[in-house]
Write a protein that holds these residues in place. Structure first.
Motif, PDB file in Angstrom:
ATOM      1  N   GLN A 156       0.835  -1.203   0.000  1.00 28.59           N
ATOM      2  CA  GLN A 156       0.000   0.000   0.000  1.00 28.59           C
ATOM      3  C   GLN A 156       0.873   1.257   0.000  1.00 28.59           C
ATOM      4  O   GLN A 156       0.616   2.216  -0.735  1.00 28.59           O
ATOM      5  CB  GLN A 156      -0.931  -0.004   1.209  1.00 28.59           C
ATOM      6  N   LEU A 157       1.917   1.249   0.821  1.00 36.61           N
ATOM      7  CA  LEU A 157       2.838   2.378   0.876  1.00 36.61           C
ATOM      8  C   LEU A 157       3.565   2.555  -0.449  1.00 36.61           C
ATOM      9  O   LEU A 157       3.759   3.686  -0.918  1.00 36.61           O
ATOM     10  CB  LEU A 157       3.835   2.169   2.019  1.00 36.61           C
ATOM     11  N   ALA A 158       3.974   1.430  -1.064  1.00 29.37           N
ATOM     12  CA  ALA A 158       4.671   1.505  -2.347  1.00 29.37           C
ATOM     13  C   ALA A 158       3.785   2.126  -3.421  1.00 29.37           C
ATOM     14  O   ALA A 158       4.243   2.962  -4.217  1.00 29.37           O
ATOM     15  CB  ALA A 158       5.132   0.116  -2.778  1.00 29.37           C
ATOM     16  N   VAL A 159       2.522   1.742  -3.454  1.00 25.57           N
ATOM     17  CA  VAL A 159       1.591   2.320  -4.434  1.00 25.57           C
ATOM     18  C   VAL A 159       1.438   3.818  -4.192  1.00 25.57           C
ATOM     19  O   VAL A 159       1.434   4.625  -5.133  1.00 25.57           O
ATOM     20  CB  VAL A 159       0.233   1.599  -4.372  1.00 25.57           C
ATOM     21  N   ASN A 160       1.343   4.215  -2.916  1.00 32.30           N
ATOM     22  CA  ASN A 160       1.167   5.637  -2.605  1.00 32.30           C
ATOM     23  C   ASN A 160       2.409   6.458  -2.948  1.00 32.30           C
ATOM     24  O   ASN A 160       2.297   7.599  -3.415  1.00 32.30           O
ATOM     25  CB  ASN A 160       0.839   5.807  -1.119  1.00 32.30           C
ATOM     26  N   LEU A 161       3.597   5.891  -2.711  1.00 32.36           N
ATOM     27  CA  LEU A 161       4.832   6.649  -2.920  1.00 32.36           C
ATOM     28  C   LEU A 161       5.427   6.477  -4.306  1.00 32.36           C
ATOM     29  O   LEU A 161       6.011   7.414  -4.855  1.00 32.36           O
ATOM     30  CB  LEU A 161       5.871   6.243  -1.870  1.00 32.36           C
ATOM     31  N   LEU A 162       5.309   5.249  -4.862  1.00 30.72           N
ATOM     32  CA  LEU A 162       5.951   4.943  -6.142  1.00 30.72           C
ATOM     33  C   LEU A 162       4.974   4.814  -7.294  1.00 30.72           C
ATOM     34  O   LEU A 162       5.385   4.772  -8.455  1.00 30.72           O
ATOM     35  CB  LEU A 162       6.753   3.632  -6.024  1.00 30.72           C
TER      36      LEU A 162
END
Length: 203
Positions: A156-162
């Motif tokens: 989820q964090l990767a989708v939001n940041l990357l």
């Protein structure tokens, strides 16, 4: 079941799959299985992190390193168990015995030099299978869902940041660089907790 995940990945935004199961084997290197490896590879290529329990037979295999399957599959994140807190000495059904010291490897947990990560797996309290009350259990099957849950948050964090999910190799590298090193034995760095059990360390 694995095909269901590939077919429904987008519908339910599936980010990880936990496999708290194994064939009871001892594989000393990464191993593929023609029955399921293709599905595991497909899920990995779809950005779904598949996590599996390393196995609970280290004592029964006379302290020989190796994992069961599917933890041994190259498309799977393999997870062993450490004690999540200190207190008490436990004897397990297979004969393994250990004193719970936070961060030390449980005596039953299978392990290898190429395994991915350890997570708290003993003692873990959760809902009972009947839906009434709770139950406390020990096992790599209790450790692997902790990593599967972390994978959901990380993706989820990767989708939001990357703007995308991490692939399997990126997730492995994140585990390698972001985890705390532990020692299987008595000769770790100063301050490293010492195991008290009836199995041989791998160091």
């Amino acid at each position: 079941a694995l095909r269901w995940f590939t077919n429904n990945r987008d519908t339910y935004n599936i980010a990880s799959v936990n496999l708290s199961l194994g064939d009871g084997g001892l594989y000393t290197q990464q191993t593929s299985n023609p029955l399921v490896s293709d599905e595991l590879t497909t899920l990995a290529n779809m950005g779904v992190i598949v996590v599996a329990a390393a196995g609970n037979s280290y004592y029964n295999f006379a302290s020989q390193p190796g994992l069961n399957y599917p933890a041994a599959d190259p498309s799977v994140i393999s997870v062993g168990a450490v004690y999540g807190n200190s207190g008490g000495t436990y004897t397990y059904s297979g004969g393994a015995r250990g004193t719970a010291i936070t961060g030390t490897i449980t005596p039953f947990s299978q392990r290898s030099s190429w395994m991915d990560v350890f997570a708290p797996g003993a003692p873990i309290t959760g809902p009972a299978a009947t839906g009434a009350g709770t139950i406390t259990m020990h096992g790599t099957s209790q450790a692997s869902p902790i990593v599967a849950g972390a994978a959901v948050l990380i993706q989820q964090l990767a989708v939001n940041l990357l703007g995308r999910r991490l692939d399997l190799s990126e997730f492995r590298e994140l585990l390698r660089t972001g985890s705390q090193a532990i020692w299987d034995g008595n000769n770790g760095p100063a301050g490293d907790p010492v195991e008290h059990d009836n199995v041989n360390p791998t160091e």
